[in-house]
Design an enzyme around this catalytic site. Structure first.
Site, PDB file in Angstrom:
ATOM      1  NE  ARG A  14      -0.192  -6.283  -3.121  1.00  0.00           N
ATOM      2  CZ  ARG A  14      -1.023  -7.166  -2.588  1.00  0.00           C
ATOM      3  NH1 ARG A  14      -0.576  -8.295  -2.053  1.00  0.00           N
ATOM      4  NH2 ARG A  14      -2.343  -6.965  -2.638  1.00  0.00           N
ATOM      5  CG  ASP A  15      -2.249  -9.900  -5.027  1.00  0.00           C
ATOM      6  OD1 ASP A  15      -1.516 -10.529  -4.245  1.00  0.00           O
ATOM      7  OD2 ASP A  15      -3.483  -9.970  -4.985  1.00  0.00           O
ATOM      8  CE1 TYR A 142      -6.422  -5.180  -1.160  1.00  0.00           C
ATOM      9  CE2 TYR A 142      -4.421  -3.965  -0.647  1.00  0.00           C
ATOM     10  CZ  TYR A 142      -5.237  -4.583  -1.571  1.00  0.00           C
ATOM     11  OH  TYR A 142      -4.877  -4.605  -2.893  1.00  0.00           O
ATOM     12  CD  GLU A 144      -4.441 -11.220   5.212  1.00  0.00           C
ATOM     13  OE1 GLU A 144      -3.742 -12.082   4.659  1.00  0.00           O
ATOM     14  OE2 GLU A 144      -4.094 -10.596   6.237  1.00  0.00           O
ATOM     15  CB  THR A 177      -7.886 -13.257   1.151  1.00  0.00           C
ATOM     16  OG1 THR A 177      -8.144 -11.905   1.534  1.00  0.00           O
ATOM     17  CG2 THR A 177      -6.410 -13.558   1.331  1.00  0.00           C
ATOM     18  CG  HIS A 207      -7.147 -13.936  -5.040  1.00  0.00           C
ATOM     19  ND1 HIS A 207      -5.840 -14.208  -5.341  1.00  0.00           N
ATOM     20  CD2 HIS A 207      -7.140 -12.784  -4.316  1.00  0.00           C
ATOM     21  CE1 HIS A 207      -5.061 -13.270  -4.822  1.00  0.00           C
ATOM     22  NE2 HIS A 207      -5.831 -12.393  -4.190  1.00  0.00           N
TER      23      HIS A 207
END
Length: 505
Positions: A14-15, A142, A144, A177, A207
């Site tokens: 997915r990511d 989630y 975000e 994010t 990230h």
């Protein structure tokens, strides 16, 4: 002391697929999903975003069909949206049972993207969760832009978490994010949430924009996070996500109070398959899975390895199904040469090793690549001896290429004194040469290794009439190996590399 179980959720499909230029086919997604769960043994996988495309829908259906049959359906997760039930309907049709609901974790995103109040947002989330329960779908949430939410609108984040703590939500997913957190912030923010909500299951999603993702993961665990979101090879949008291989190694070696189920030995093989499917190349110096990370280049390091493994650390290559290598180049010393000679089953006296070392250093200064398979030829050349007998010699060849006609080659090859001629056509001159060679070996009831990679380049610093270097990777039943040819003509350099292969086998 019993270890705290940490759940690893892989989000490569997915990511990770949000890496620029990457798109997995349906069959590739299914293959990766099986490997992640059954070979690598991650706890959960996030495989897609709802509503993206028809191809994504078919891929999810294939994975959920397999997952139901294999008892893994509760380990398959899909990113969904607060969209009046459209994502829930998509989930039902695709056969998925766990949604990771994307919501706004910062007041900034809520105000300027959704243009809604917190109460409006919470009310819509509550309705989405109720709809999921009615349809037997489990919900994780989630937040975000949570990291910026903690920096700039902490009251909003805690009011949101208070709301979620009263909802039938399994896990709260906290993403950095934009990859902006420092390790100290990661520890501080997750510690605050853990203190306020001791029973809440918290996943941290890092990230890597500042190259701090692995450090942030460590601090998240120290602060009490229950789960981590990772990707193979650090794939993901922009600078990518926290890389699974590095995090697994760090947890196993440095986080003694936490336990994970991931199978280290499968990391490298799964990593290379994902590299192949995605086209996203792993940097040679990528920790754990990069081509160079278990290669000693400096001679002093190889010497230290011979003397009580002085340059070893806990990242032993065997843990990951790999082997330590010793590079040959201008930094090589006698110990590097000896290590490679041992693997080839060759022995030289000290004086001869010195001569070979000098030649390898000369080649390194010219930016030549020297491989283990080159050593017998270098030894033969340097020592002017018959240590390596050339049993196969390409005596001559004719290469033709004319407009409107397929390229063809006629070769004359001597195998242990027997001269054999053959000709063939091909899609190019080297392909025709290989087809003629295959005929020779087929007639002699002998087989050739498979050509799996072919790289051509002009060495750095050269000019237009410099030598052309061709490096060919071959694979037989037991191993992969490389041979190299140098010539001003690309096809001839490839033929020279092939002649080396014929003598090696």
């Amino acid at each position: 002391m019993s270890k705290r179980k940490i759940e690893i959720m892989d989000t490569t499909l997915r990511d990770g697929e949000q890496t620029s230029g990457v798109s997995f086919s349906s069959s590739e997604k299914l293959t990766i999903a099986k490997l992640l769960l059954e070979e690598l043994k991650v706890d959960r996988i996030e495989i897609a975003s709802a509503r993206v495309s028809e191809g994504e829908f078919e891929a999810v259906k294939n994975i959920t069909k397999w997952a139901k049959e294999s008892g893994n359906i509760d380990r398959i997760e899909v990113l969904t949206f607060v969209d009046n039930g459209i994502s829930i309907e998509w989930m039902l049709q695709a056969g998925a049972k766990v949604q990771n609901l994307l919501t706004k974790g910062s007041l900034n995103h809520l105000t300027y993207q959704l243009k809604k109040t917190p109460d409006q947002h919470f009310s819509e989330i509550e309705e989405t969760i109720k709809s999921a329960i009615k349809n037997d779908i489990e919900t994780n949430v989630y937040l975000e832009d949570w990291s910026n939410g903690m920096r700039n609108s902490k009251d909003y984040v805690f009011s949101f978490l208070n709301f979620l703590s009263a909802q039938p939500v399994k896990k709260v997913l906290l993403p950095d994010t934009l990859g902006v957190l420092t390790p100290s912030e990661t520890f501080e923010y997750i510690s605050e949430i853990r203190l306020a909500f001791p029973e809440m299951h918290i996943d941290f999603h890092a990230h890597n924009d500042y190259d701090l993702s692995v450090a942030n993961v460590l601090e998240a665990l120290r602060a009490g996070a229950n789960g981590l979101h990772l990707t193979m090879n650090g794939m993901g949008e922009r600078a990518g996500n926290a890389p699974l291989a590095s995090v697994v190694a760090v947890i196993n070696d440095y986080v003694k109070d936490c336990g994970i189920a991931v199978n280290e030995k499968a990391l490298y093989s799964v990593s290379k398959l994902v590299e192949t499917f995605s086209g996203f190349r792993i940097p040679a110096n990528k920790p754990v899975v990069g081509d160079n990370v278990f290669t000693q280049t400096a001679g002093i390091h190889a010497d230290g390895d011979n003397k009580k493994n002085l340059y070893f650390n806990d990242l032993l290559p065997e843990r990951f199904g790999r082997k330590r290598k010793y590079a040959l180049g201008k930094a090589s010393g006698k110990a590097n040469i000896q290590k490679n000679l041992q693997e080839l089953g060759l022995k030289l006296n000290d004086e001869d090793i010195k001569k070979v070392t000098r030649r390898i250093i000369e080649l390194g200064d010219k930016k030549e690549i020297v491989t283990k398979e080159d050593l017998p030829y270098i030894i033969s050349d340097v020592l002017d001896s018959n240590l390596i007998e050339e049993k196969v010699v390409v005596e001559s060849y004719v290469l033709t290429h004319a407009k409107g006609l397929r390229p063809s080659t006629t070769i004359s090859i001597k195998i242990e004194g027997e001269l054999i001629e053959e000709n063939a056509q091909g899609d190019g001159q080297f392909d025709a040469f290989m087809n003629a060679l295959k005929r020779v070996y087929s007639n002699k009831k002998m087989s050739l290794p498979k050509l799996i990679d072919y790289a051509v380049r002009i060495p750095p610093g050269s000019n237009s009439d410099a030598l052309c270097e061709t490096v060919i990777t071959w694979k037989n039943e037991t191993k992969e190996f490389k041979t190299r040819g140098l010539d001003s003509d690309q096809t001839v350099s490839a033929i020279k590399a092939t002649e080396k292969m014929l003598n090696i086998i």
